[in-house]
Design a protein around this motif. Structure first.
Motif, PDB file in Angstrom:
ATOM      1  N   TRP A 174     131.112  38.769 -31.465  1.00 40.71           N
ATOM      2  CA  TRP A 174     131.972  38.040 -30.516  1.00 40.71           C
ATOM      3  C   TRP A 174     133.439  38.420 -30.695  1.00 40.71           C
ATOM      4  N   VAL A 175     133.895  38.482 -31.931  1.00 42.20           N
ATOM      5  CA  VAL A 175     135.291  38.830 -32.212  1.00 42.20           C
ATOM      6  C   VAL A 175     135.587  40.256 -31.739  1.00 42.20           C
ATOM      7  N   LEU A 176     134.698  41.192 -32.082  1.00 42.96           N
ATOM      8  CA  LEU A 176     134.930  42.581 -31.688  1.00 42.96           C
ATOM      9  C   LEU A 176     134.887  42.738 -30.167  1.00 42.96           C
ATOM     10  N   THR A 177     133.994  41.994 -29.510  1.00 46.27           N
ATOM     11  CA  THR A 177     133.922  42.065 -28.047  1.00 46.27           C
ATOM     12  C   THR A 177     135.217  41.572 -27.417  1.00 46.27           C
ATOM     13  N   GLY A 178     135.734  40.444 -27.917  1.00 49.70           N
ATOM     14  CA  GLY A 178     136.992  39.923 -27.395  1.00 49.70           C
ATOM     15  C   GLY A 178     138.135  40.895 -27.586  1.00 49.70           C
ATOM     16  N   TRP A 179     138.216  41.491 -28.749  1.00 48.67           N
ATOM     17  CA  TRP A 179     139.292  42.443 -29.009  1.00 48.67           C
ATOM     18  C   TRP A 179     139.158  43.688 -28.126  1.00 48.67           C
ATOM     19  N   TYR A 180     137.918  44.108 -27.899  1.00 46.59           N
ATOM     20  CA  TYR A 180     137.700  45.293 -27.065  1.00 46.59           C
ATOM     21  C   TYR A 180     138.079  45.017 -25.613  1.00 46.59           C
ATOM     22  N   ASP A 210     139.088  54.419 -28.072  1.00 44.29           N
ATOM     23  CA  ASP A 210     138.035  54.430 -29.086  1.00 44.29           C
ATOM     24  C   ASP A 210     137.131  53.227 -28.843  1.00 44.29           C
ATOM     25  N   VAL A 211     135.872  53.493 -28.499  1.00 55.23           N
ATOM     26  CA  VAL A 211     134.947  52.393 -28.192  1.00 55.23           C
ATOM     27  C   VAL A 211     134.025  52.093 -29.362  1.00 55.23           C
ATOM     28  N   ARG A 212     134.346  52.599 -30.539  1.00 55.38           N
ATOM     29  CA  ARG A 212     133.454  52.355 -31.666  1.00 55.38           C
ATOM     30  C   ARG A 212     133.369  50.876 -32.025  1.00 55.38           C
ATOM     31  N   ALA A 213     134.439  50.119 -31.783  1.00 50.64           N
ATOM     32  CA  ALA A 213     134.394  48.680 -32.037  1.00 50.64           C
ATOM     33  C   ALA A 213     133.361  48.016 -31.138  1.00 50.64           C
ATOM     34  N   TYR A 214     133.273  48.463 -29.883  1.00 50.51           N
ATOM     35  CA  TYR A 214     132.281  47.904 -28.982  1.00 50.51           C
ATOM     36  C   TYR A 214     130.872  48.306 -29.400  1.00 50.51           C
ATOM     37  N   TRP A 215     130.705  49.546 -29.838  1.00 44.40           N
ATOM     38  CA  TRP A 215     129.402  49.971 -30.344  1.00 44.40           C
ATOM     39  C   TRP A 215     128.955  49.048 -31.478  1.00 44.40           C
ATOM     40  N   LEU A 216     129.870  48.793 -32.401  1.00 44.61           N
ATOM     41  CA  LEU A 216     129.529  47.934 -33.535  1.00 44.61           C
ATOM     42  C   LEU A 216     129.199  46.524 -33.059  1.00 44.61           C
ATOM     43  N   ALA A 217     129.926  46.028 -32.064  1.00 44.57           N
ATOM     44  CA  ALA A 217     129.655  44.684 -31.548  1.00 44.57           C
ATOM     45  C   ALA A 217     128.238  44.581 -30.991  1.00 44.57           C
ATOM     46  N   VAL A 218     127.809  45.581 -30.237  1.00 44.01           N
ATOM     47  CA  VAL A 218     126.458  45.564 -29.672  1.00 44.01           C
ATOM     48  C   VAL A 218     125.415  45.656 -30.774  1.00 44.01           C
ATOM     49  N   LEU A 219     125.634  46.531 -31.744  1.00 49.94           N
ATOM     50  CA  LEU A 219     124.681  46.668 -32.842  1.00 49.94           C
ATOM     51  C   LEU A 219     124.560  45.379 -33.644  1.00 49.94           C
ATOM     52  N   LEU A 220     125.675  44.704 -33.876  1.00 49.30           N
ATOM     53  CA  LEU A 220     125.632  43.437 -34.606  1.00 49.30           C
ATOM     54  C   LEU A 220     124.872  42.367 -33.812  1.00 49.30           C
ATOM     55  N   ARG A 221     125.111  42.319 -32.510  1.00 46.47           N
ATOM     56  CA  ARG A 221     124.420  41.323 -31.675  1.00 46.47           C
ATOM     57  C   ARG A 221     122.916  41.544 -31.686  1.00 46.47           C
ATOM     58  N   VAL A 222     122.500  42.791 -31.441  1.00 45.67           N
ATOM     59  CA  VAL A 222     121.069  43.087 -31.417  1.00 45.67           C
ATOM     60  C   VAL A 222     120.466  42.938 -32.816  1.00 45.67           C
TER      61      VAL A 222
END
Length: 426
Positions: free
Chosen positions: A350-356, A368-380
């Motif tokens: 949630w935090v990474l998604t908001g920041w992205y 750099d969309v790596r923060a969003y990649w990490l957000a999706v991986l954490l959610r799943v």
């Protein structure tokens, strides 16, 4: 699963299971108020699980309101502030994705505007009161889903996911799931269907959870009644206008793939979604066979596995969709450790998604969309953790610990919340 990692045998005090004597996390937390329940403890005449957890829910909702105060001075008008400061809410017209609730939600917003006060803050406050009442109702119902485990509803009442996300229309869908669980467990198939139908109108994955819940216990007639009631409720709520069609958006693995060269056509998405749901259906079949006797625990587990699979491959999965998992997980997951691990992973996402979305990372890591990649991986990853937890727990037990049958058409007298309509239930 190691012997030390298995849930402790359930210890019942009277007709209720004592969580502070079965769950290590609950036992450790209870040290702040005197420690685990003693052998000679007696329940309070007035402070039962329902009243305590309704009060706890009120505190959680109040804390959730505090998390939005950063956006109040500006009335949610600054473009990126709601996302960078994690105070967005679709009640105020700020959302991380392009989806929209059914038109009924817009009507409620207009009604709220007629009341005293003006502006976004006043409208949001009125809608918050309505949603808070629904959240308290959900707690009262979840307490009564399983008469041997009323304290399981604490997973909902004290959930960090509820705290940060309850100011969203997905809460209506979550309350619909609570009605579904309560109605099916107490033999009120038509009420269970109404809850599922209303919930699906606000968040379609509720329909998948409905299939899992009603697959456990009950007769064919009860399932048909629930299905007809769900279809009628869905049509009534969505008839004025349905939500916008979903395309790959924030939170989904498909939106993630869209940021790369891999992409994915609509046909590919459909095939993958069908395969994942088919695997989840196989897991539900195994759960039901393993449990032997239908129970609220198994029913919630079946719904949880299916809705987690649906959200993992959904075309749009903003952080607020975690509310759809919470009521099912509260009943289905017997250990607080697993609930907390899932919610910790989700909150990081949630935090990474908001920041992205708010471009808070742009000044230092532009494009750099790596923060969003990490957000999706954490959610799943959190969803996978929950599914693994319930499957491993079911595999470790020889039979379901619950002896309470669900969907039998005979509600237990202690489980009634709404006034009896007087109709015979046979």
């Amino acid at each position: 699963m190691d012997r030390a990692d298995r849930p402790a045998p359930e210890v019942a005090i009277g007709d209720h299971v004592a969580p502070t004597r079965t769950d290590p996390v609950a036992a450790a937390m209870s040290e702040m108020v005197g420690g685990p329940l003693g052998d000679h403890a007696r329940g309070h005449r007035w402070w039962d699980a329902g009243r305590v957890l309704v009060g706890a829910t009120a505190l959680t909702l109040a804390a959730g309101m505090v998390t939005k105060t950063a956006c109040v001075p500006s009335g949610w008008s600054n473009p990126n502030q709601p996302f960078t400061e994690l105070c967005w809410t679709d009640l105020a017209g700020t959302s991380v994705d392009a989806g929209a609730p059914p038109r009924v939600a817009g009507w409620l917003e207009r009604v709220a505007e007629w009341l005293p006060g003006s502006g976004t803050v006043a409208t949001t406050a009125v809608l918050a009161v309505l949603l808070a009442a629904l959240a308290l109702l959900a707690t009262a119902l979840l307490v009564r889903v399983d008469r041997r485990r009323p304290w399981a509803a604490a997973g909902w009442a004290l959930g960090p996911v509820l705290l940060v996300h309850w100011l969203s229309w997905e809460l209506v869908a979550a309350v619909g799931l609570a009605v579904l669980l309560w109605g099916w467990a107490t033999g009120r198939a038509w009420l269970a269907g109404v809850g599922a139908g209303v919930g699906a109108a606000f968040a379609l994955p509720v329909a998948v959870a409905f299939v899992g819940v009603v697959a456990v216990g009950g007769r064919l007639r009860h399932r048909v009644d629930a299905l007809l009631a769900a279809a009628a409720a869905y049509v009534v709520v969505t008839l004025p206008g349905r939500a916008t069609a979903e395309t790959p958006d924030i939170g989904s693995i498909w939106f993630l793939l869209g940021t790369t060269d891999v992409g994915g056509s609509a046909t590919t998405r459909t095939v993958v979604q069908v395969l994942v749901l088919a695997l989840a259906a196989g897991a539900v079949w195994w759960l039901v066979r393993r449990a032997g006797r239908p129970s609220p625990l198994t029913s919630a587990r079946a719904g949880l596995v299916l809705v987690a699979a649906a959200l993992a491959v959904a075309p749009s999965a903003p952080p607020e969709t975690a509310l759809l998992v919470l009521p099912l997980a509260a009943i289905a997951v017997r250990r607080w450790r697993d609930l907390l691990v899932w919610q910790a992973l989700h909150l990081l996402s949630w935090v990474l998604t908001g920041w992205y979305v708010g471009q808070a990372l742009v000044p230092t890591v532009a494009d750099d969309v790596r923060a969003y990649w990490l957000a999706v991986l954490l959610r799943v990853g959190g969803l996978v953790w929950l599914v693994a937890a319930v499957l491993l727990d079911a595999g470790a037990a020889s039979v379901d610990d619950d002896a309470v049958e669900v969907g039998r058409g005979e509600p237990h007298p202690d489980l009634d919340v709404l006034a009896d309509a007087g109709d015979p239930r046979t």
